[in-house]
Design an enzyme around this catalytic site. Sequence first.
Site, PDB file in Angstrom:
ATOM      1  N   GLU A   1     -19.853 -95.139  16.615  1.00 59.71           N
ATOM      2  CA  GLU A   1     -19.585 -93.890  15.903  1.00 59.71           C
ATOM      3  C   GLU A   1     -20.861 -93.073  15.753  1.00 59.71           C
ATOM      4  O   GLU A   1     -20.884 -91.862  15.990  1.00 59.71           O
ATOM      5  CB  GLU A   1     -19.020 -94.189  14.498  1.00 59.71           C
ATOM      6  CG  GLU A   1     -17.679 -94.885  14.489  1.00 59.71           C
ATOM      7  CD  GLU A   1     -17.808 -96.396  14.394  1.00 59.71           C
ATOM      8  OE1 GLU A   1     -18.730 -96.976  15.020  1.00 59.71           O
ATOM      9  OE2 GLU A   1     -16.977 -97.008  13.708  1.00 59.71           O
TER      10      GLU A   1
ATOM     11  N   LYS B   1     -29.338 -99.117  11.949  1.00 58.32           N
ATOM     12  CA  LYS B   1     -30.188-100.307  12.066  1.00 58.32           C
ATOM     13  C   LYS B   1     -30.239-100.762  13.520  1.00 58.32           C
ATOM     14  O   LYS B   1     -31.298-101.010  14.066  1.00 58.32           O
ATOM     15  CB  LYS B   1     -29.648-101.411  11.152  1.00 58.32           C
ATOM     16  CG  LYS B   1     -30.435-102.695  11.217  1.00 58.32           C
ATOM     17  CD  LYS B   1     -29.904-103.721  10.232  1.00 58.32           C
ATOM     18  CE  LYS B   1     -30.618-105.053  10.437  1.00 58.32           C
ATOM     19  NZ  LYS B   1     -30.161-106.087   9.508  1.00 58.32           N
TER      20      LYS B   1
ATOM     21  N   HIS C   1      -5.525 -90.027 -14.154  1.00 60.65           N
ATOM     22  CA  HIS C   1      -4.345 -89.269 -13.745  1.00 60.65           C
ATOM     23  C   HIS C   1      -3.839 -89.720 -12.383  1.00 60.65           C
ATOM     24  O   HIS C   1      -3.087 -89.009 -11.728  1.00 60.65           O
ATOM     25  CB  HIS C   1      -4.671 -87.779 -13.757  1.00 60.65           C
ATOM     26  CG  HIS C   1      -5.082 -87.314 -15.121  1.00 60.65           C
ATOM     27  ND1 HIS C   1      -4.177 -86.945 -16.090  1.00 60.65           N
ATOM     28  CD2 HIS C   1      -6.306 -87.243 -15.707  1.00 60.65           C
ATOM     29  CE1 HIS C   1      -4.831 -86.622 -17.196  1.00 60.65           C
ATOM     30  NE2 HIS C   1      -6.126 -86.808 -16.994  1.00 60.65           N
TER      31      HIS C   1
ATOM     32  N   GLY D   1     -27.636-103.978   6.367  1.00 58.88           N
ATOM     33  CA  GLY D   1     -27.207-102.579   6.342  1.00 58.88           C
ATOM     34  C   GLY D   1     -26.802-102.099   4.957  1.00 58.88           C
ATOM     35  O   GLY D   1     -27.210-101.033   4.500  1.00 58.88           O
ATOM     36  N   ARG D   2     -26.006-102.911   4.246  1.00 52.58           N
ATOM     37  CA  ARG D   2     -25.498-102.449   2.948  1.00 52.58           C
ATOM     38  C   ARG D   2     -26.544-102.542   1.847  1.00 52.58           C
ATOM     39  O   ARG D   2     -26.297-102.129   0.718  1.00 52.58           O
ATOM     40  CB  ARG D   2     -24.227-103.227   2.586  1.00 52.58           C
ATOM     41  CG  ARG D   2     -24.343-104.738   2.664  1.00 52.58           C
ATOM     42  CD  ARG D   2     -22.958-105.369   2.669  1.00 52.58           C
ATOM     43  NE  ARG D   2     -22.981-106.817   2.831  1.00 52.58           N
ATOM     44  CZ  ARG D   2     -22.979-107.450   4.009  1.00 52.58           C
ATOM     45  NH1 ARG D   2     -23.000-106.753   5.131  1.00 52.58           N
ATOM     46  NH2 ARG D   2     -22.957-108.773   4.056  1.00 52.58           N
TER      47      ARG D   2
ATOM     48  N   LYS E   1     -14.183-103.905  16.727  1.00 54.13           N
ATOM     49  CA  LYS E   1     -15.118-103.153  17.585  1.00 54.13           C
ATOM     50  C   LYS E   1     -14.914-103.536  19.045  1.00 54.13           C
ATOM     51  O   LYS E   1     -14.852-102.682  19.931  1.00 54.13           O
ATOM     52  CB  LYS E   1     -16.571-103.468  17.203  1.00 54.13           C
ATOM     53  CG  LYS E   1     -17.055-102.864  15.914  1.00 54.13           C
ATOM     54  CD  LYS E   1     -18.549-103.157  15.757  1.00 54.13           C
ATOM     55  CE  LYS E   1     -19.049-102.883  14.358  1.00 54.13           C
ATOM     56  NZ  LYS E   1     -20.432-103.289  14.154  1.00 54.13           N
TER      57      LYS E   1
ATOM     58  N   GLU F   1     -17.845-106.226   2.014  1.00 57.18           N
ATOM     59  CA  GLU F   1     -18.419-106.713   3.270  1.00 57.18           C
ATOM     60  C   GLU F   1     -19.192-108.007   3.019  1.00 57.18           C
ATOM     61  O   GLU F   1     -19.301-108.858   3.894  1.00 57.18           O
ATOM     62  CB  GLU F   1     -19.337-105.643   3.893  1.00 57.18           C
ATOM     63  CG  GLU F   1     -19.621-105.872   5.366  1.00 57.18           C
ATOM     64  CD  GLU F   1     -20.225-104.662   6.069  1.00 57.18           C
ATOM     65  OE1 GLU F   1     -19.533-104.023   6.870  1.00 57.18           O
ATOM     66  OE2 GLU F   1     -21.405-104.361   5.813  1.00 57.18           O
TER      67      GLU F   1
HETATM   68  O1  LIG Z   1     -26.819 -99.238  10.841  1.00 51.00           O
HETATM   69  P1  LIG Z   1     -25.904 -99.651  11.941  1.00 51.00           P
HETATM   70  O2  LIG Z   1     -26.512-100.686  12.831  1.00 51.00           O
HETATM   71  O3  LIG Z   1     -25.454 -98.451  12.721  1.00 51.00           O
HETATM   72  O4  LIG Z   1     -24.649-100.330  11.308  1.00 51.00           O
HETATM   73  C1  LIG Z   1     -23.777 -99.626  10.461  1.00 51.00           C
HETATM   74  C2  LIG Z   1     -22.862-100.523   9.691  1.00 51.00           C
HETATM   75  O5  LIG Z   1     -22.052-101.273  10.566  1.00 51.00           O
HETATM   76  C3  LIG Z   1     -21.864-102.578  10.062  1.00 51.00           C
HETATM   77  O6  LIG Z   1     -22.570-103.459  10.838  1.00 51.00           O
HETATM   78  C4  LIG Z   1     -20.427-102.974  10.008  1.00 51.00           C
HETATM   79  O7  LIG Z   1     -19.660-102.389  10.978  1.00 51.00           O
HETATM   80  C5  LIG Z   1     -22.437-102.526   8.647  1.00 51.00           C
HETATM   81  O8  LIG Z   1     -22.804-103.741   8.165  1.00 51.00           O
HETATM   82  C6  LIG Z   1     -23.525-101.545   8.819  1.00 51.00           C
HETATM   83  O9  LIG Z   1     -23.947-101.051   7.594  1.00 51.00           O
END
Ligand SMILES: O=P(O)(O)OC[C@H]1O[C@](O)(CO)[C@@H](O)[C@@H]1O
Length: 542
Positions: free
Chosen positions: A209, A203, A380, A263-264, A508, A349
């Site tokens: 990452e 987003k 299990h 995002g979620r 972060k 979240e």
């Molecule tokens: O889509 P982006 O901006 O890379 O964010 C990834 C994820 O990181 C977050 O902001 C949390 O670290 C989530 O809410 C989101 O889904």
Amino acid sequence: MTDSKAAAWDVVAGLARRQDAAAIRPLLDSDPGRAARFGFRAAGLLLDLSRTSLTEPVLAALLALAEASGVTRFRDAMAAGEKVNTTEGRAALHMALRAPAGGFHTGGQDASAVVRGTLDAMAGFVRGVHEGSIRGAGGDRFTDVVNIGIGGSDLGPAMVTRALWRHGMPMRAHYLANVDAHAWEALRPTLDPRRTLVLVASKTFTTQETMTNAHLVRGWLVQGLGEAAAARHLAALSTNLPATAAFGIAPERVFGFEEWVGGRFSLWSAVGLSIALACGIEAFAGLLAGARAMDDHFLAAPPEANLPLLLAATEVWHVNFLGYPARAVLPYDERLSRFAAHLQQVEMESLGKRVTLDGQPVAHATGPVVFGEPGTNAQHSFLQLIHQGSTPVPVDFVLVARPDHAHAGSHRILLANALAQAEALALGRTEAEARAEMARGGMDQAAIDRLAPHRTFPGNRPSTSILLPALTPASLGALVALYEHKVACLGAFWGINPFDQWGVELGKQLAGGILPALAGDTPASDAATAAMVAEIRRLQAG
Ligand SMILES: O=P(O)(O)OC[C@H]1O[C@](O)(CO)[C@@H](O)[C@@H]1O
């Protein structure tokens, strides 16, 4: 808390103080009609709340609490495009992503029209890839799609693709989330750059990452195909158009979405492109249609028949009034093996908050710990604790009536186990029953005395069950939307913002400061971190 909410809360608390408030077995034993009265249907799903300690008076009190908490008001404000995400000044319009044309407006904008434009672009792209008019730089057809993203840009699409993909579907999808390059190193040898399409899903297009992995994978494309060819293998799913351009992704390869998509809650947006590429655009459309059916139900059904609201009310009963701090999600379907992981983000979240909308500490518990695994595997591992541990852990069972395979015997065993677990949790086994069973097995009295406490199951452990007729795009869409709306309801019940996630920020920021320390450029500011950094550097040097 307003006076009316406090009064409604007290009524539920009064019912929870009754000695039999947590009892389930007597309710089931004494009332054969309970399953029918506590079974609720919508969008093809059956929600069974009969194996909880909810009674009609408790449910009525919880619905009064929902009313006093403004749950339906919050729902309607969300649907109207109001900025319900107050700390970020944003609407939460994920329902617009699956709405019919003209269905949702925000800030003078027809949100569903914007969405339609993106969906059409996605459909055109997917068709082009599947039919072969869009190919790799060397003229090869794309066989594999790699979605690089994390959190909501990974979990939802990965979960859905895992659930819906069958052999013979158009493409294979892979999900690269962790910045740990072992993930990429495990995936890389399975891919041929000539036939691989790479989606950078973010987003913000700034997530460390994702951008690290995007550069790694872009480097692999460049190495395999040359600098000029790489762009033909890349697309972006993002709201940040300047950043996607800076990364070298052509504008026609960028599928956007709006800031009002959290995002979620984004798997329904361009972030779902990997689903459409892997499973087909019809599957993606079916997913949206199923979610829409749940949206329609959520927006129209009265509280006493409203599945998301009822599920939320059940959670409030368990968390706030019976003191159960966790919940397990057990889909009895291997294809839903990432469902709990997706829900962990959607729920934790959203609901892991300790202050109210106006910044005051909450006076009660909020989101529980959510965890899960598919059944029967879970039986299990951790189900021992849920049967006999010291604190009840409510369970959500997800069952699918009709499998997509021909092994009827296996499926019956699967379902029998799910039903047996729910029954065992609710009914338990009294000490007298345990003793009688051991006596029938010919055990001597001393052994019976010794083992009886260990072989007794307390019962009265709650579970809800959700039954899907089959696992289809539509039923999965409805299931996921059910939980999304449950989360919104809980936000209102608890007076917290379910749409922000400030809690992820601090780590972060600190990681940014620790990076140079790990490289040996600066000292770490925290003593414990500095000691660990020193040890890591010593081991790396040796
Ligand atoms: O889509 P982006 O901006 O890379 O964010 C990834 C994820 O990181 C977050 O902001 C949390 O670290 C989530 O809410 C989101 O889904």
